[in-house]
Design a protein around this motif. Sequence first.
Motif, PDB file in Angstrom:
ATOM      1  N   PRO A   1     -58.841 -31.905 -37.707  1.00 48.08           N
ATOM      2  CA  PRO A   1     -59.729 -32.959 -37.685  1.00 48.08           C
ATOM      3  C   PRO A   1     -59.469 -33.467 -36.071  1.00 48.08           C
ATOM      4  CG  PRO A   1     -57.916 -33.212 -39.287  1.00 48.08           C
ATOM      5  CD  PRO A   1     -57.842 -32.106 -38.661  1.00 48.08           C
ATOM      6  N   ALA A   2     -60.587 -34.146 -35.791  1.00 46.85           N
ATOM      7  CA  ALA A   2     -60.818 -34.870 -34.267  1.00 46.85           C
ATOM      8  C   ALA A   2     -59.374 -35.708 -33.739  1.00 46.85           C
ATOM      9  CB  ALA A   2     -61.984 -35.615 -34.166  1.00 46.85           C
ATOM     10  N   PRO A   3     -58.833 -36.454 -34.814  1.00 48.20           N
ATOM     11  CA  PRO A   3     -57.621 -37.242 -34.100  1.00 48.20           C
ATOM     12  C   PRO A   3     -56.526 -36.146 -34.034  1.00 48.20           C
ATOM     13  CG  PRO A   3     -58.696 -38.488 -36.120  1.00 48.20           C
ATOM     14  CD  PRO A   3     -59.621 -36.998 -35.985  1.00 48.20           C
ATOM     15  N   VAL A   4     -56.459 -35.085 -34.763  1.00 49.91           N
ATOM     16  CA  VAL A   4     -55.280 -34.238 -34.543  1.00 49.91           C
ATOM     17  C   VAL A   4     -55.764 -33.312 -32.931  1.00 49.91           C
ATOM     18  CG1 VAL A   4     -54.355 -31.888 -35.213  1.00 49.91           C
ATOM     19  CG2 VAL A   4     -54.808 -33.635 -36.759  1.00 49.91           C
ATOM     20  N   LEU A   5     -57.023 -33.142 -32.677  1.00 40.80           N
ATOM     21  CA  LEU A   5     -57.126 -32.552 -31.529  1.00 40.80           C
ATOM     22  C   LEU A   5     -56.897 -33.560 -30.389  1.00 40.80           C
ATOM     23  CD1 LEU A   5     -60.566 -31.001 -32.190  1.00 40.80           C
ATOM     24  CD2 LEU A   5     -58.523 -29.674 -31.759  1.00 40.80           C
ATOM     25  N   TRP A   6     -57.260 -34.784 -30.422  1.00 39.07           N
ATOM     26  CA  TRP A   6     -57.032 -35.719 -29.394  1.00 39.07           C
ATOM     27  C   TRP A   6     -55.478 -35.891 -29.286  1.00 39.07           C
ATOM     28  CZ3 TRP A   6     -60.213 -36.681 -25.851  1.00 39.07           C
ATOM     29  CH2 TRP A   6     -61.405 -36.425 -25.988  1.00 39.07           C
ATOM     30  N   LEU A   7     -54.732 -36.134 -30.085  1.00 41.71           N
ATOM     31  CA  LEU A   7     -53.240 -36.245 -30.229  1.00 41.71           C
ATOM     32  C   LEU A   7     -52.597 -34.936 -29.653  1.00 41.71           C
ATOM     33  CD1 LEU A   7     -50.950 -38.165 -30.994  1.00 41.71           C
ATOM     34  CD2 LEU A   7     -50.907 -36.993 -33.251  1.00 41.71           C
ATOM     35  N   THR A   8     -53.136 -33.870 -30.012  1.00 43.14           N
ATOM     36  CA  THR A   8     -52.489 -32.539 -29.520  1.00 43.14           C
ATOM     37  C   THR A   8     -52.944 -32.488 -27.800  1.00 43.14           C
ATOM     38  OG1 THR A   8     -52.774 -31.533 -31.525  1.00 43.14           O
ATOM     39  CG2 THR A   8     -52.563 -30.086 -29.527  1.00 43.14           C
ATOM     40  N   LEU A   9     -53.791 -32.997 -27.459  1.00 45.72           N
ATOM     41  CA  LEU A   9     -54.397 -33.127 -26.146  1.00 45.72           C
ATOM     42  C   LEU A   9     -53.334 -34.291 -25.439  1.00 45.72           C
ATOM     43  CD1 LEU A   9     -55.986 -32.479 -23.582  1.00 45.72           C
ATOM     44  CD2 LEU A   9     -57.391 -34.397 -24.350  1.00 45.72           C
ATOM     45  N   LEU A  10     -53.155 -35.054 -25.843  1.00 48.03           N
ATOM     46  CA  LEU A  10     -52.171 -36.366 -25.156  1.00 48.03           C
ATOM     47  C   LEU A  10     -50.752 -35.721 -25.398  1.00 48.03           C
ATOM     48  CD1 LEU A  10     -53.516 -39.486 -26.764  1.00 48.03           C
ATOM     49  CD2 LEU A  10     -53.841 -38.820 -24.415  1.00 48.03           C
ATOM     50  N   THR A  11     -50.400 -34.884 -26.236  1.00 48.46           N
ATOM     51  CA  THR A  11     -48.886 -34.378 -26.269  1.00 48.46           C
ATOM     52  C   THR A  11     -49.011 -33.372 -25.070  1.00 48.46           C
ATOM     53  OG1 THR A  11     -48.910 -34.931 -28.979  1.00 48.46           O
ATOM     54  CG2 THR A  11     -47.166 -33.298 -27.802  1.00 48.46           C
ATOM     55  N   ILE A  12     -49.841 -32.505 -25.107  1.00 45.69           N
ATOM     56  CA  ILE A  12     -50.086 -31.346 -24.186  1.00 45.69           C
ATOM     57  C   ILE A  12     -49.806 -32.073 -22.656  1.00 45.69           C
ATOM     58  CG2 ILE A  12     -51.275 -29.605 -22.996  1.00 45.69           C
ATOM     59  CD1 ILE A  12     -52.173 -29.092 -25.867  1.00 45.69           C
ATOM     60  N   ALA A  13     -50.467 -33.396 -22.521  1.00 41.85           N
ATOM     61  CA  ALA A  13     -50.559 -33.778 -21.182  1.00 41.85           C
ATOM     62  C   ALA A  13     -49.215 -34.583 -20.827  1.00 41.85           C
ATOM     63  CB  ALA A  13     -51.627 -35.057 -21.231  1.00 41.85           C
ATOM     64  N   GLY A  14     -48.637 -35.078 -21.932  1.00 43.66           N
ATOM     65  CA  GLY A  14     -47.060 -35.617 -21.743  1.00 43.66           C
ATOM     66  C   GLY A  14     -46.242 -34.743 -21.510  1.00 43.66           C
ATOM     67  N   LEU A  15     -46.242 -33.582 -22.226  1.00 40.09           N
ATOM     68  CA  LEU A  15     -45.300 -32.511 -21.867  1.00 40.09           C
ATOM     69  C   LEU A  15     -45.404 -31.759 -20.692  1.00 40.09           C
ATOM     70  CD1 LEU A  15     -45.138 -30.583 -25.265  1.00 40.09           C
ATOM     71  CD2 LEU A  15     -43.220 -31.588 -24.032  1.00 40.09           C
ATOM     72  N   SER A  16     -46.774 -31.734 -20.115  1.00 41.02           N
ATOM     73  CA  SER A  16     -46.862 -31.304 -18.688  1.00 41.02           C
ATOM     74  C   SER A  16     -46.664 -31.912 -17.735  1.00 41.02           C
ATOM     75  CB  SER A  16     -48.505 -30.892 -18.826  1.00 41.02           C
ATOM     76  OG  SER A  16     -49.122 -29.947 -19.623  1.00 41.02           O
ATOM     77  N   LEU A  17     -46.635 -33.244 -17.953  1.00 36.31           N
ATOM     78  CA  LEU A  17     -46.076 -34.455 -16.885  1.00 36.31           C
ATOM     79  C   LEU A  17     -44.593 -34.355 -16.831  1.00 36.31           C
ATOM     80  CD1 LEU A  17     -46.526 -36.511 -14.900  1.00 36.31           C
ATOM     81  CD2 LEU A  17     -46.458 -37.988 -16.945  1.00 36.31           C
ATOM     82  N   ALA A  18     -44.014 -34.158 -17.946  1.00 34.59           N
ATOM     83  CA  ALA A  18     -42.488 -33.967 -18.077  1.00 34.59           C
ATOM     84  C   ALA A  18     -42.049 -32.695 -17.535  1.00 34.59           C
ATOM     85  CB  ALA A  18     -42.041 -34.303 -19.360  1.00 34.59           C
ATOM     86  N   MET A  19     -42.770 -31.622 -17.853  1.00 37.80           N
ATOM     87  CA  MET A  19     -42.325 -30.417 -17.337  1.00 37.80           C
ATOM     88  C   MET A  19     -42.401 -30.258 -15.847  1.00 37.80           C
ATOM     89  SD  MET A  19     -43.629 -28.292 -20.586  1.00 37.80           S
ATOM     90  CE  MET A  19     -42.840 -26.805 -20.526  1.00 37.80           C
ATOM     91  N   SER A  20     -43.466 -30.744 -15.476  1.00 43.46           N
ATOM     92  CA  SER A  20     -43.677 -30.720 -13.882  1.00 43.46           C
ATOM     93  C   SER A  20     -42.844 -31.531 -13.036  1.00 43.46           C
ATOM     94  CB  SER A  20     -45.050 -31.189 -13.748  1.00 43.46           C
ATOM     95  OG  SER A  20     -45.435 -32.578 -13.904  1.00 43.46           O
ATOM     96  N   CYS A  21     -42.273 -32.646 -13.556  1.00 40.23           N
ATOM     97  CA  CYS A  21     -41.250 -33.526 -12.916  1.00 40.23           C
ATOM     98  C   CYS A  21     -40.006 -32.589 -12.802  1.00 40.23           C
ATOM     99  CB  CYS A  21     -41.041 -34.911 -13.836  1.00 40.23           C
ATOM    100  SG  CYS A  21     -42.396 -35.811 -13.597  1.00 40.23           S
TER     101      CYS A  21
END
Length: 132
Positions: A35-55
Amino acid sequence: MAVRRILLVLTGWTLPAASALAAPIATGMAEREPPAPVLWLTLLTIAGLSLAMSCRRWWLPLMLWVPVAFAVSLIIAELADPVIGAAIREELGGFYVLQADLCAALAITVPLMFANMRFGRGDGAKNRSRLG
């Protein structure tokens, strides 16, 4: 310390599989797509993980990029298929395809963007100190 790194990498590798597991198993073409909300939630999770990992290290988001790119290629392949994609567009509409394409494009670029931001920041400071 090493246990944290391993857990962080394993979390990043299992994240794309979460949307596939969240989708119910049924016979309809639309019910196989996340579903579309799962896509957006996954995108936000990827962005959060990427930010934490890049720090932590500039190259850690690149480890997240590989499984994300594989999962995105599976979704885009279904949407681009002449038979399956047409059935998905009929059942879910063109707006769902637009959302899926947008989420896929952002999911591919966000880890690369965070890795580039952190790499460039450290590199530029060294070059400026040599010039001055």
